[in-house]
Design a protein around this motif. Structure first.
Motif, PDB file in Angstrom:
ATOM      1  N   VAL A  13       3.318 -11.197   6.125  1.00  0.00           N
ATOM      2  CA  VAL A  13       3.902 -11.486   4.813  1.00  0.00           C
ATOM      3  C   VAL A  13       5.335 -10.969   4.764  1.00  0.00           C
ATOM      4  O   VAL A  13       6.246 -11.673   4.318  1.00  0.00           O
ATOM      5  CB  VAL A  13       3.038 -10.889   3.682  1.00  0.00           C
ATOM      6  CG1 VAL A  13       3.760 -10.949   2.342  1.00  0.00           C
ATOM      7  CG2 VAL A  13       1.696 -11.621   3.594  1.00  0.00           C
ATOM      8  N   LEU A  14       5.561  -9.748   5.239  1.00  0.00           N
ATOM      9  CA  LEU A  14       6.927  -9.204   5.265  1.00  0.00           C
ATOM     10  C   LEU A  14       7.863 -10.078   6.093  1.00  0.00           C
ATOM     11  O   LEU A  14       9.007 -10.330   5.693  1.00  0.00           O
ATOM     12  CB  LEU A  14       6.930  -7.785   5.836  1.00  0.00           C
ATOM     13  CG  LEU A  14       6.661  -6.662   4.868  1.00  0.00           C
ATOM     14  CD1 LEU A  14       6.515  -5.342   5.619  1.00  0.00           C
ATOM     15  CD2 LEU A  14       7.742  -6.557   3.814  1.00  0.00           C
ATOM     16  N   GLY A  15       7.392 -10.547   7.225  1.00  0.00           N
ATOM     17  CA  GLY A  15       8.215 -11.407   8.073  1.00  0.00           C
ATOM     18  C   GLY A  15       8.609 -12.690   7.366  1.00  0.00           C
ATOM     19  O   GLY A  15       9.760 -13.130   7.437  1.00  0.00           O
ATOM     20  N   ALA A  16       7.666 -13.295   6.661  1.00  0.00           N
ATOM     21  CA  ALA A  16       7.955 -14.538   5.934  1.00  0.00           C
ATOM     22  C   ALA A  16       8.925 -14.281   4.784  1.00  0.00           C
ATOM     23  O   ALA A  16       9.881 -15.039   4.596  1.00  0.00           O
ATOM     24  CB  ALA A  16       6.661 -15.155   5.415  1.00  0.00           C
ATOM     25  N   LEU A  48      -1.114 -17.330   5.256  1.00  0.00           N
ATOM     26  CA  LEU A  48      -0.934 -15.882   5.238  1.00  0.00           C
ATOM     27  C   LEU A  48      -1.923 -15.323   4.226  1.00  0.00           C
ATOM     28  O   LEU A  48      -2.276 -15.992   3.256  1.00  0.00           O
ATOM     29  CB  LEU A  48       0.492 -15.512   4.840  1.00  0.00           C
ATOM     30  CG  LEU A  48       1.612 -16.119   5.687  1.00  0.00           C
ATOM     31  CD1 LEU A  48       2.975 -15.669   5.168  1.00  0.00           C
ATOM     32  CD2 LEU A  48       1.439 -15.759   7.150  1.00  0.00           C
ATOM     33  N   ARG A  49      -2.368 -14.085   4.456  1.00  0.00           N
ATOM     34  CA  ARG A  49      -3.413 -13.532   3.584  1.00  0.00           C
ATOM     35  C   ARG A  49      -3.069 -12.131   3.064  1.00  0.00           C
ATOM     36  O   ARG A  49      -2.480 -11.331   3.770  1.00  0.00           O
ATOM     37  CB  ARG A  49      -4.735 -13.448   4.335  1.00  0.00           C
ATOM     38  CG  ARG A  49      -5.278 -14.794   4.764  1.00  0.00           C
ATOM     39  CD  ARG A  49      -6.585 -14.634   5.532  1.00  0.00           C
ATOM     40  NE  ARG A  49      -7.043 -15.870   6.108  1.00  0.00           N
ATOM     41  CZ  ARG A  49      -7.767 -16.784   5.477  1.00  0.00           C
ATOM     42  NH1 ARG A  49      -8.117 -16.598   4.241  1.00  0.00           N
ATOM     43  NH2 ARG A  49      -8.142 -17.886   6.095  1.00  0.00           N
ATOM     44  N   MET A  50      -3.484 -11.913   1.823  1.00  0.00           N
ATOM     45  CA  MET A  50      -3.483 -10.589   1.200  1.00  0.00           C
ATOM     46  C   MET A  50      -4.852 -10.497   0.514  1.00  0.00           C
ATOM     47  O   MET A  50      -4.969 -10.402  -0.692  1.00  0.00           O
ATOM     48  CB  MET A  50      -2.316 -10.438   0.217  1.00  0.00           C
ATOM     49  CG  MET A  50      -0.957 -10.494   0.886  1.00  0.00           C
ATOM     50  SD  MET A  50       0.424 -10.423  -0.288  1.00  0.00           S
ATOM     51  CE  MET A  50       0.497  -8.643  -0.602  1.00  0.00           C
ATOM     52  N   GLU A  51      -5.903 -10.526   1.321  1.00  0.00           N
ATOM     53  CA  GLU A  51      -7.270 -10.780   0.871  1.00  0.00           C
ATOM     54  C   GLU A  51      -7.892  -9.737  -0.046  1.00  0.00           C
ATOM     55  O   GLU A  51      -8.759 -10.072  -0.834  1.00  0.00           O
ATOM     56  CB  GLU A  51      -8.187 -10.929   2.080  1.00  0.00           C
ATOM     57  CG  GLU A  51      -7.861 -12.125   2.921  1.00  0.00           C
ATOM     58  CD  GLU A  51      -8.713 -12.201   4.155  1.00  0.00           C
ATOM     59  OE1 GLU A  51      -9.422 -13.209   4.285  1.00  0.00           O
ATOM     60  OE2 GLU A  51      -8.689 -11.267   4.974  1.00  0.00           O
TER      61      GLU A  51
END
Length: 150
Positions: A13-16, A48-51
Motif C-alpha cells: 500500500v505504501l509503495g502504491a 491490495l489489502r488492508m484486511e
C-alpha cells in the motif's frame, strides 16, 4: 515498522501511495466489493489489502500520508446507497470524519452511483480492500500535491 509511518500501512500500500501522482486516485472498498476482478483493470493490476481494518481505520492510515486534491470537486467519492442516494450510512459518516480531520475542514464526500463506482474503480491507480463488513464501505480518494517548503 518505520518511524512516523502509520503501522497499519503495509509495504504494498505504501509503495502504491508513493508512486501515485497528482490526480491519480485509489479506491478503498469493503469485503463485498468485486475487488479482485476490478483491480485487474487498474494501474497496479492486482488487489491490495488492508484486511484487518474497517474502512475508517484504513482511511485514517491512508490519509496520514496521502494529500487529497484541493483543485477538484471530486477529491473523494463514496458509493451511494441503492434506492436512497441521499442516505449516508454510519460507515460513510465515520470515513467522512477521517477526511475532515485530515483536511482540517469539512469537505463533504460526494456520492457516486453504484455501477458508476464500479466503472470508477476500473480506472483507479489501485484498489485496496479492507475487512469492512458493513455495506457501502466503498470510497475513492484522489491524490493532491504537497507544496514546497517555505
Amino acid at each position: 515498522m518505520l518511524k512516523g509511518i502509520d503501522n497499519r500501512l503495509n509495504a504494498e500500500v505504501l509503495g502504491a501511495l508513493r508512486a501515485m501522482g497528482h490526480g491519480d486516485y485509489l479506491v478503498l472498498v469493503d469485503t463485498n466489493f468485486p475487488a479482485d476482478s476490478l483491480s485487474r483493470h487498474t494501474t497496479v493490476g492486482h488487489l491490495l489489502r488492508m484486511e484487518n481494518l474497517t474502512s475508517a481505520e484504513a482511511a485514517e492510515a491512508i490519509l496520514s500520508v496521502l494529500p487529497l486534491d484541493t483543485f477538484v470537486d471530486d477529491f473523494a467519492g463514496r458509493m451511494q446507497v441503492v434506492g436512497d442516494p441521499s442516505a449516508v450510512p454510519d460507515v460513510q459518516r465515520e470515513v467522512q470524519a477521517k477526511v475532515n480531520a485530515a483536511e482540517g475542514a469539512d469537505r463533504p464526500i460526494p456520492g457516486v452511483e453504484r455501477f458508476a463506482f464500479y466503472d470508477l474503480a476500473k480506472g483507479a491507480y489501485a484498489v485496496i480492500q479492507t475487512g469492512e463488513r458493513r455495506f457501502y464501505g466503498c470510497f475513492m480518494f484522489r491524490k493532491g500535491v504537497i507544496p514546497p517548503e517555505a
